[in-house]
Design a protein around this motif. Structure first.
Motif, mmCIF file in Angstrom:
data_model
loop_
_atom_site.group_PDB
_atom_site.id
_atom_site.type_symbol
_atom_site.label_atom_id
_atom_site.label_comp_id
_atom_site.label_asym_id
_atom_site.label_seq_id
_atom_site.Cartn_x
_atom_site.Cartn_y
_atom_site.Cartn_z
ATOM 1 N N LYS A 1 38.395 -14.458 2.636
ATOM 2 C CA LYS A 1 37.004 -14.408 3.076
ATOM 3 C C LYS A 1 36.900 -14.818 4.542
ATOM 4 N N GLN A 2 37.638 -15.872 4.897
ATOM 5 C CA GLN A 2 37.582 -16.383 6.275
ATOM 6 C C GLN A 2 38.101 -15.349 7.263
ATOM 7 N N ASP B 1 30.556 -13.503 7.805
ATOM 8 C CA ASP B 1 29.538 -14.154 6.978
ATOM 9 C C ASP B 1 28.854 -15.242 7.779
ATOM 10 N N GLY C 1 17.122 -33.441 0.838
ATOM 11 C CA GLY C 1 18.536 -33.412 0.500
ATOM 12 C C GLY C 1 19.124 -32.033 0.627
ATOM 13 N N LYS D 1 18.390 -27.781 2.524
ATOM 14 C CA LYS D 1 17.429 -26.912 3.195
ATOM 15 C C LYS D 1 17.781 -25.486 2.808
ATOM 16 N N ARG E 1 22.811 -33.593 -6.710
ATOM 17 C CA ARG E 1 23.136 -33.112 -5.375
ATOM 18 C C ARG E 1 24.558 -32.539 -5.332
ATOM 19 N N LYS F 1 28.980 -24.461 -2.351
ATOM 20 C CA LYS F 1 30.028 -24.463 -1.333
ATOM 21 C C LYS F 1 31.194 -23.574 -1.803
ATOM 22 N N GLN G 1 30.042 -20.050 -1.330
ATOM 23 C CA GLN G 1 29.963 -19.714 0.101
ATOM 24 C C GLN G 1 31.351 -19.512 0.704
ATOM 25 N N MET G 2 32.320 -20.343 0.292
ATOM 26 C CA MET G 2 33.647 -20.253 0.914
ATOM 27 C C MET G 2 34.461 -19.086 0.385
ATOM 28 N N THR G 3 34.076 -18.521 -0.751
ATOM 29 C CA THR G 3 34.848 -17.398 -1.290
ATOM 30 C C THR G 3 34.075 -16.083 -1.191
ATOM 31 N N GLY H 1 30.679 -15.854 0.166
ATOM 32 C CA GLY H 1 29.801 -15.785 1.324
ATOM 33 C C GLY H 1 28.364 -16.187 1.007
ATOM 34 N N TYR H 2 27.579 -16.363 2.079
ATOM 35 C CA TYR H 2 26.201 -16.821 1.927
ATOM 36 C C TYR H 2 25.363 -15.860 1.102
ATOM 37 N N PRO I 1 19.417 -22.096 -3.345
ATOM 38 C CA PRO I 1 20.529 -21.573 -2.541
ATOM 39 C C PRO I 1 20.790 -22.424 -1.305
ATOM 40 N N VAL I 2 21.033 -23.705 -1.509
ATOM 41 C CA VAL I 2 21.261 -24.605 -0.380
ATOM 42 C C VAL I 2 22.588 -25.331 -0.569
ATOM 43 N N ILE I 3 23.135 -25.762 0.536
ATOM 44 C CA ILE I 3 24.322 -26.599 0.472
ATOM 45 C C ILE I 3 23.876 -28.008 0.835
ATOM 46 N N PRO I 4 23.704 -28.878 -0.168
ATOM 47 C CA PRO I 4 23.057 -30.181 0.078
ATOM 48 C C PRO I 4 23.862 -31.051 1.039
ATOM 49 N N ASP I 5 23.152 -31.930 1.720
ATOM 50 C CA ASP I 5 23.788 -32.862 2.649
ATOM 51 C C ASP I 5 24.762 -33.774 1.922
ATOM 52 N N MET J 1 41.953 -26.828 3.528
ATOM 53 C CA MET J 1 40.719 -27.298 4.152
ATOM 54 C C MET J 1 41.012 -27.969 5.489
ATOM 55 N N ALA K 1 40.873 -23.974 7.197
ATOM 56 C CA ALA K 1 39.466 -23.634 6.963
ATOM 57 C C ALA K 1 38.650 -23.647 8.251
#
Lengths: 260, 256
Positions: A230-231, A236, A248, A250, B113, B121, B124-126, B128-129, B147-151, B217, B221
């Motif tokens: 993917k990378q 993307d 927490g 967005k 969370r 995540k 998203q990493m495999t 995509g968004y 559809p968020v990636i929490p803090d 990672m 990454a």
């Protein structure tokens, strides 16, 4: 042909004097309560009356099998069949004393040394053979019931004995390890070897634990490949950046200054 | 502080660095890595039995060739294993002030969370968004999905998912290793030794599986280069910290 040291035993000659057992124990400093060799018997036969009672004796020791289930049970290879002489040996420095090989021998030829805490067994008197001498049990036997030599050498005594006589081997029906002690004619008792079995953890390791580890490693490796693919190949762009301290998280579609 | 102010302030501080790792913890990380790889290589080389050997007999032959036989290989494996254990014991005891907060951080999970972070995540990493939106379209807010990636805090939950098994696994590896080492010194009963061998193997295998993700990672990454550099310098840029570890960034900024 490779050397295979073996014994051909005429058990009808054995008088149960225990000379072989004593000689072995002294020669190999076998600790109290343990033996590297034995003399079995088939019990007293009174069928001819008390006066003519009889008993058959069967000397034995590690059979240095062609299919050594003990070697197969050892994780580290500390127990191995020496290519040079066909003798099953223990590398004392590599043995961690886990004892996995002990129940894997149908003949009970192995024990855990109470002081060294590693496995010990007959090695056909390796140290004596290095000096050109016969194993202690063989040289001691007063009736010469035990013959010793290379059965793959056609000129050896044991080869000739095997050629000229009917011989039997004592095996458990479920674990024929192809032992290298041959008994002339017939012998008794025959029903004493047990089924060879490595302990549960060693069996589980080969049955499923190794495969499970590969499966888990494989799944993670696939995950890494998926991320790498993917990378490298998928454009993307990140719609927004990921942080928002109020809830927490967005929604990624929110427009905001990107900090990268 | 309003959003606008905060953005201006962030811009000004963008290239400023934040302290993330002490010199000692950086040393412990690389000492651990070196010991791990050495013990992994020699440990696999100690398995002679073809049914049990996960890589192949060639590895056993190679390792025993390098170290001059299986007995020497066992000896160095035991020595390095003991060294690894002792150094960590001394570190944990002497630097409890550094270790306890580390453990507390690593073992603290915020389920709501963090599960969302792991799911999103991972997607998203495999994939995509875009896949996040698709999933959102399917779920329509069910299961509390967004559809968020929490803090995340000092560590994100992905890092914790590796840190927790690594720490617990490390303890298991040390204990089972100690049982095996003690076997031919003092142990009478062999059953625990036999189980220790299997558990040692399984645990190393599982932690190694996690190590693949950890190494990817850290070294490959996208966007994680500052984290890798911080494992040498001990510092990360503020913008990186804000982007990847927002909760920690806020904590530091608020001086807690």
């Amino acid at each position: 042909m490779k050397t295979q040291l073996a014994m051909v035993v005429d058990s009808s000659l054995c008088i149960d004097c225990k000379g072989c057992m004593a000689a072995c124990k002294v020669e190999n400093k076998v600790p109290e309560g343990h033996w590297r060799n034995w003399i079995k018997n088939d019990g007293v036969d009174f069928s001819m009356g008390e006066t003519f009672s009889r008993m058959h004796f069967q000397p034995g020791n590690c059979m240095h099998c062609d299919v050594p289930t003990c070697v197969h049970a050892c994780p580290t290879g500390a127990t191995y069949k020496d290519e040079k002489d066909g003798v099953v040996k223990v590398d004392e420095r590599l043995c961690i004393g886990c004892g996995s090989c002990i129940p894997a021998c149908p003949y009970g030829a192995r024990y855990r040394h109470p002081v060294k805490k590693i496995v010990d067994k007959c090695d056909f008197c390796d140290h004596r053979r290095a000096r050109g001498e016969l194993p202690a049990c063989v040289i001691t036997c007063p009736t010469k019931a035990r013959a010793f030599g290379d059965i793959n050498d056609p000129d050896s005594d044991v080869s000739r004995m095997l050629k000229d006589n009917k011989t039997v081997r004592v095996v458990n029906r479920e674990s024929d390890t192809r032992p290298n002690i041959y008994y002339m004619g017939a012998t008794a008792p025959l029903n004493w070897p047990v089924r060879a079995q490595a302990p549960t953890p060693i069996r589980w390791w080969g049955d499923w634990a190794k495969q499970l580890v590969w499966a888990v490693v494989g799944i993670n490796a696939l995950g890494v490949l998926a991320m790498l693919g993917k990378q490298l190949f998928v454009n993307d762009p990140e719609p927004g950046h990921e942080s928002d301290s109020t809830d927490g998280g967005k929604p990624v579609e929110t427009e905001e200054t990107d900090h990268e | 502080m309003s959003d606008e102010q905060s953005i201006q302030k962030d811009d000004a501080e963008e290239k400023e660095q934040m302290e993330r790792h002490t010199k000692l913890s950086i040393f412990m990380h690389w000492f651990n890595a070196a010991c791990w790889l050495f013990l992994l290589a020699t440990g696999i080389g100690l398995i002679r039995n073809a049914d049990l050997q996960p890589v192949g007999g060639w590895w056993t032959d190679m390792m025993r060739g390098i170290f001059g036989g299986g007995a020497n290989l066992l000896l160095v494996h035991e020595i390095v294993g003991i060294l690894w254990t002792l150094v960590f014991l001394v570190y944990v005891i002497a630097k409890a002030k550094e270790v306890v907060p580390f453990l507390k951080e690593v073992f603290t999970i915020d389920p709501k969370r963090d599960v969302l972070w792991l799911v999103n995540k991972g997607i998203q990493m495999t994939l995509g968004y875009k896949a996040l939106y698709k999933l959102d379209g399917i779920l329509k807010g069910r299961f509390g999905y967004k559809p968020v990636i929490p803090d995340q805090g000092f560590y994100n939950v992905g890092q914790k998912m590796f840190a927790i098994p690594s720490i617990l696994g490390g303890v298991v590896i040390v204990v089972t290793g100690a049982i095996m080492t003690a076997s031919n010194v003092m142990l009478e009963n062999t059953a625990p030794v036999q189980w220790a061998i299997l558990i040692h193997f399984l645990t190393v295998g599982f932690v190694f599986a996690g190590l693949l993700i950890h190494v990817y990672m850290a070294s490959i990454a996208a966007g994680e280069r500052p984290a890798f550099i911080s494992m040498f310098t001990g510092k990360v840029p503020q913008d990186y910290a804000m982007h990847h570890h927002k909760l920690w960034y806020d904590e530091v900024r608020e001086g807690r």
